[in-house]
Design a protein around this motif. Sequence first.
Motif, PDB file in Angstrom:
ATOM      1  N   GLN A 101      35.926  43.083  42.963  1.00 31.45           N
ATOM      2  CA  GLN A 101      35.201  44.023  43.809  1.00 31.45           C
ATOM      3  C   GLN A 101      33.703  43.906  43.539  1.00 31.45           C
ATOM      4  OE1 GLN A 101      36.797  47.943  43.081  1.00 31.45           O
ATOM      5  NE2 GLN A 101      38.844  47.380  43.801  1.00 31.45           N
ATOM      6  N   GLN A 116      29.602  52.884  40.430  1.00 31.43           N
ATOM      7  CA  GLN A 116      30.049  51.494  40.486  1.00 31.43           C
ATOM      8  C   GLN A 116      30.882  51.096  39.267  1.00 31.43           C
ATOM      9  OE1 GLN A 116      29.282  49.636  43.438  1.00 31.43           O
ATOM     10  NE2 GLN A 116      28.817  51.784  43.904  1.00 31.43           N
ATOM     11  N   GLN A 119      34.592  49.913  39.810  1.00 32.67           N
ATOM     12  CA  GLN A 119      34.736  48.549  40.298  1.00 32.67           C
ATOM     13  C   GLN A 119      34.618  47.550  39.145  1.00 32.67           C
ATOM     14  OE1 GLN A 119      33.463  51.133  41.910  1.00 32.67           O
ATOM     15  NE2 GLN A 119      32.477  50.526  43.819  1.00 32.67           N
TER      16      GLN A 119
END
Length: 206
Positions: A101, A116, A119
């Motif tokens: 990702q 984030q 991910q």
Amino acid sequence: MHIATRLMIASVFTGTVLLLAGCSSKPITPYSSGANTNMPEGKAIDYSTRQGSVVEEIGPSEEALDSMGKDGQAVGSFATTGDQNSEEYKKTYGRSSSQMQPIYFDFDQSTVRGDQIPQLEHNAEYLKANPSATVIVEGNSDFRGTNEYNLALGERRALSAKNYLIELGVEEYRVRTVSYGEERPLFTGDSDFDWSQNRRDDFVLE
């Protein structure tokens, strides 16, 4: 004055004029302001305080990335399912391998954002579950700014992600980085959304 002398003076004068005309430089466009600024993403470079040069841990060439893997699929290519040109697909995968990702960055920032981290954790878990896998972290920026500045910014973004993966337990030798700066935009529009999508790290399995 003799005719020969006059001709020689005229020839020298003409040659000088032609030489000066040929040496004229192209005008330099100054930095502008507003939405289409060509200032570096975030701020101008202070060359008086810069040291060294833009250095990146070079990954394989684009030709190598495009080479075919053992299974007949291009290494690091998009997954074979879904519309790879759709906005949703690009938002989900960026240019990352389908098992990985992408992560996104704030304007002129290389620090990994809190939203984030999941991910990155997903990417780290995949790499730990597949100990033979190696990954290239590709740092990107939006187009605003000089190429040199954006290459350095992309490098910092890629290194931030690499360091985070290492902290999550991925061996350092399995993670390489490369910066593309502004050179490979995934979204080519001129909106805040397009720019935000291009401020990105992609994770490409080798």
